[in-house]
Design an enzyme around this catalytic site. Structure first.
Site, short mmCIF file in Angstrom:
data_model
loop_
_atom_site.label_atom_id
_atom_site.label_comp_id
_atom_site.label_asym_id
_atom_site.label_seq_id
_atom_site.Cartn_x
_atom_site.Cartn_y
_atom_site.Cartn_z
N GLY A 13 0.81 -0.95 0.44
CA GLY A 13 0.01 -0.43 0.00
C GLY A 13 0.64 1.29 -0.15
O GLY A 13 0.82 1.95 -0.67
N SER A 67 -6.91 4.57 10.82
CA SER A 67 -5.51 4.65 11.29
C SER A 67 -4.43 6.30 11.31
O SER A 67 -3.59 6.60 11.06
CB SER A 67 -4.62 3.97 10.03
OG SER A 67 -5.51 2.56 10.01
N GLU A 83 -4.09 -2.60 11.59
CA GLU A 83 -3.34 -3.67 11.28
C GLU A 83 -2.94 -4.92 12.58
O GLU A 83 -2.46 -5.56 12.26
CB GLU A 83 -2.16 -2.95 10.33
CG GLU A 83 -1.49 -1.83 12.04
CD GLU A 83 -0.31 -1.25 11.99
OE1 GLU A 83 1.48 -1.43 12.15
OE2 GLU A 83 -1.12 -0.67 10.57
N ARG A 90 -0.10 -10.81 8.08
CA ARG A 90 -0.89 -10.31 9.43
C ARG A 90 -1.65 -11.84 9.51
O ARG A 90 -1.61 -11.99 10.68
CB ARG A 90 -0.94 -9.40 9.78
CG ARG A 90 -0.04 -7.90 9.05
CD ARG A 90 -0.52 -7.42 10.66
NE ARG A 90 0.07 -5.70 10.13
CZ ARG A 90 1.86 -5.80 10.29
NH1 ARG A 90 2.34 -6.39 10.99
NH2 ARG A 90 1.74 -4.79 10.08
#
EC number: 2.5.1.19
Length: 442
Positions: free
Chosen positions: A105, A208, A327, A399
């Site tokens: 990203g 975020s 995240e 993740r």
């Protein structure tokens, strides 16, 4: 024959802990800091040093993309011989060039604004999943600011930026509710735009925010003037004044989000893990793990050596808004699946647009191990159940792989599909993980 962890279809037997972990784990540098630092160094008016950078797929893609546009990046040791460092030598940005963003990203969003400053065409392409990730916020904003971009009206990759060597800049309104990276992307290059940039977020809540604060702090550290809502400006408006950026000698912090699986290991096994060099002040979202994992049953102490985290032998469920730290959701979901009470994870609807649809993936994979996870409009509801072994699919998402490894500590016979995907941000994860557990499994 042992499975080959580098093969995409390989199954990695997640180590099962036989007791409490007791380990010191040196976590590599922050991806978010490394990639922002590379962009700022490439746009600076003088060379700079980047010490202890993360070497992972995402950061090497960023370095390769900048090199393709004419930036010099020499990998070696620092001037005092104190360890790995990259020397970044700014140059006149130029095309034609082709940039491979992979599925990063930061690369796909931070570099189109940089490409507008190049003399020539810069084509961006990447992994198949990158075509599905939103990029419209950056593309539309750059057009308003004076850029010429061909994307066949997709608002996504692949695309070509027709660089003119400069960009007018000025005010622009965007909806960054699907990714805070849209804001960071414009701010990072903003000092090099003729009029700077004023970014106004017009959508629903912005996810975020710590990552935007990181961008602002790093801009200010290289001499940029930035006005933010926190510094008395308008809500949801960031302004960057045009001006030269300084070359820096920057040491990259450990990646605190990548410390998550190791802290989780202490929580899950009732053990102790020390993460050296944990910063006392940071804009990294991963710092919130201290609070979240303490609420879930652990305790921590920040010392001059780093962060020491200790599990109590019990894991409690949690009701938490993760909008600023999305995240961290996969790792928290994995721990929550092993807790003694239910959990509700909120504020993370934007995770459906990450490396994979993380909410759907976590629901499917934990439930296939016997769990009870339900998707909500903006998150997950997790009711602990006795889990069993099985294959934990990763969807080429780093993740997801570490989340499966966390579950494997407490559940025998969990196999992680394509653990090599962790190389995106955490190289050598399998070795770090088995090293933490020791030769006897704990």
């Amino acid at each position: 024959m042992a499975a080959n962890p580098t093969a995409p279809t390989a199954l990695w037997p997640a180590p099962h802990a036989r007791g409490a972990v007791d380990a010191t784990v040196h976590v590599p540098g922050s991806k978010s800091v490394t990639n922002r630092a590379l962009v700022l160094a490439a746009l600076a008016s003088e060379p700079g040093w980047l010490r202890r950078p993360l070497r992972s797929r995402d950061t090497l893609l960023m370095a390769g993309a900048l090199r393709a546009m004419g930036v010099g990046i020499d990998e070696g040791v620092g001037p005092d011989g104190s360890g790995e460092a990259w020397r970044v030598i700014p140059a006149g940005l130029r095309g034609p060039a082709t940039v491979d963003v992979g599925n990063a990203g930061t690369v796909m969003r931070f570099l189109p604004p940089v490409a507008t400053l190049a003399a020539g065409d810069i084509r961006f392409d990447g992994d198949p999943r990158s075509y599905e990730r939103p990029l419209h916020g950056v593309i539309d904003a750059l057009r308003v600011l004076g850029a010429r971009i061909d994307d066949d009206s997709r608002g996504a990759l692949p695309l070509t930026v027709h660089g003119g060597g400069a960009l007018d800049g000025g005010p622009v309104s965007i909806d960054a509710s699907s990714s805070s990276q849209f804001v960071s992307a414009l701010l990072l290059s903003g000092p090099r735009f003729n009029q700077g940039v004023e970014v106004r977020h017009t959508g629903r809540s912005l996810p975020s925010l710590p990552h935007i604060r990181m961008t602002v702090d790093m801009l200010r550290a290289v001499g940029a003037q930035v006005d933010t809502p926190e510094s008395g400006g308008e809500p949801n408006v960031w302004r960057v004044t045009p001006g030269a950026l300084l070359g820096r000698d920057l040491t990259v912090e450990p990646d605190l989000s990548n410390a998550q699986p190791f802290l989780a290991a202490a929580l899950v096994t009732g053990g102790r893990v020390l993460i050296p060099d944990w910063p006392s002040r940071t804009t990294q979202p991963g710092d919130r793990l201290r609070e979240i994992f303490t609420e879930m049953g652990g305790s921590c102490e920040l010392t001059e050596y780093g962060l020491e985290f200790t599990g109590s032998g019990r894991i409690h469920g949690i009701d938490v808004d993760l909008g600023d730290v999305g995240e961290l959701t996969p790792g928290i979901a994995a721990v929550a699946a092993l807790a003694d009470t239910p959990s509700t994870l909120r504020g993370v609807s934007h995770l459906r647009l990450h490396e994979t649809d993380r909410l759907a993936a976590l629901t499917k994979e934990i439930n296939e191990l016997g769990g009870d996870v339900t998707e909500t409009a903006d998150g997950l509801r997790i009711r602990p159940r006795k889990l069993h072994g099985g294959v934990f699919h990763t969807y080429e998402d780093h993740r997801m792989a570490t989340a499966g490894a966390i579950i494997g500590l407490a559940v025998a016979d969990v196999q992680i599909e394509n653990v090599a995907t962790t190389a995106k941000t955490l190289p050598d994860f399998p070795d770090l993980w088995t090293g933490m557990l020791g030769s006897d499994g704990a």
